[in-house]
Design an enzyme around this catalytic site. Structure first.
Site, PDB file in Angstrom:
ATOM      1  N   SER A   1      30.645  18.138 -22.282  1.00 13.41           N
ATOM      2  CA  SER A   1      31.698  17.248 -21.792  1.00 13.41           C
ATOM      3  C   SER A   1      31.125  15.864 -21.547  1.00 13.41           C
ATOM      4  O   SER A   1      29.907  15.696 -21.363  1.00 13.41           O
ATOM      5  CB  SER A   1      32.277  17.801 -20.482  1.00 13.41           C
ATOM      6  OG  SER A   1      33.176  16.890 -19.880  1.00 13.41           O
TER       7      SER A   1
ATOM      8  N   TYR B   1      32.632  20.964 -11.599  1.00  8.53           N
ATOM      9  CA  TYR B   1      32.804  20.946 -13.059  1.00  8.53           C
ATOM     10  C   TYR B   1      31.673  20.151 -13.708  1.00  8.53           C
ATOM     11  O   TYR B   1      31.059  20.601 -14.691  1.00  8.53           O
ATOM     12  CB  TYR B   1      34.157  20.330 -13.407  1.00  8.53           C
ATOM     13  CG  TYR B   1      34.431  20.229 -14.891  1.00  8.53           C
ATOM     14  CD1 TYR B   1      34.962  21.302 -15.594  1.00  8.53           C
ATOM     15  CD2 TYR B   1      34.176  19.044 -15.598  1.00  8.53           C
ATOM     16  CE1 TYR B   1      35.222  21.209 -16.951  1.00  8.53           C
ATOM     17  CE2 TYR B   1      34.431  18.936 -16.953  1.00  8.53           C
ATOM     18  CZ  TYR B   1      34.962  20.033 -17.619  1.00  8.53           C
ATOM     19  OH  TYR B   1      35.210  19.932 -18.977  1.00  8.53           O
TER      20      TYR B   1
END
Length: 254
Positions: A145, A158
């Site tokens: 990500s 996250y």
């Protein structure tokens, strides 16, 4: 003009975890369109069957197993290899997001996001690599990500999982590279999906994304397909331990 043979992955077999919708389904579609036999993974058999029915070609299979459970993963990978064939490509895409201020983040949610985003890639990657290393070839692509590099308030757990996944990618490269397996990451930026729809529809946040991204827009799931096809192809045989960021340039600017 024909495509260069270095990018030819037709006839390969690929497993994509978390692929009943969103980014995973888009990547599976791209692999199928490139001529791969594709195995969709998730926990919901009905949703997997529906997703598989919408993909092109007659070489699409499903495998319902829990990527966060070691015994389920071992049985699932063994079943896929017996039923479909040896895996050439693994895309570790399964993931989730839980947004909350870090002081309010619960223990149970911490373990849930860690298991889904990080442990799953270890478990599935390990089982696939047992066989890939014996055969002397294979491609593993971990979906990292933008948050493998940066963070913002409310998503610290996250970001922690995605930062760790970047380093797991490098560790897998170190361990399995000598056996002919290339392991890389793909790092999406802000991509418009079902799960990010509330953020896209938030006018203030969406305007921030467009201002902050040199490309001036949200990413689309199809923007990610080319990167996966490259990393899965012979063109990337000497590329390993890297993360290819597909973020419209966001990680490059202040």
């Amino acid at each position: 003009m024909t495509a260069h043979p270095l990018f030819d992955i037709s006839g390969r077999t690929a497993l994509v975890t978390g692929s009943s919708r969103g980014i995973g389904l888009a990547l599976a579609r791209g692999l199928a369109e490139a001529g791969c036999t594709v195995v969709l993974n998730g926990r919901d058999k009905d949703r997997l069957a529906e997703a598989a029915a919408g993909l092109p070609g007659g070489r699409v299979h499903t495998a319902a197993f829990d990527v966060t459970d070691g015994s389920s993963v071992a049985d699932g990978i063994a079943d896929v290899e017996e039923r479909v064939g040896p895996l050439d490509i693994l895309v570790n895409n399964a993931g989730m997001q839980l947004r909350a201020p870090l002081l309010e983040f619960t223990d149970s949610d911490w373990h849930r996001i860690l298991d889904t985003n990080l442990t799953s890639a270890f478990l599935v990657g390990r089982e696939a690599a047992r066989r890939m290393t014996e055969r002397g070839h294979g491609k593993i692509i971990n979906i990292c990500s933008l948050q493998s590099e940066v963070a913002r308030p409310g998503i610290a757990p996250y970001a922690a999982t995605k930062g760790a996944l970047k380093m797991l990618t490098k560790g897998m490269c170190a361990d399995w590279g000598p056996s002919g397996v290339q392991v890389n990451g793909l790092g999406p930026g802000y991509i418009e999906t079902e799960l990010t729809r509330p953020l896209v529809e938030d006018e203030e946040f969406s305007a921030w994304v467009r201002r902050r991204t040199p490309a001036g827009r949200w990413g689309r799931t199809q923007d990610l397909v080319g990167g996966v096809l490259f990393l899965a192809s012979p063109a990337a045989d000497f590329v390993s331990g890297q993360v290819l960021y597909v973020d419209g340039g966001m990680t490059s600017v202040l």
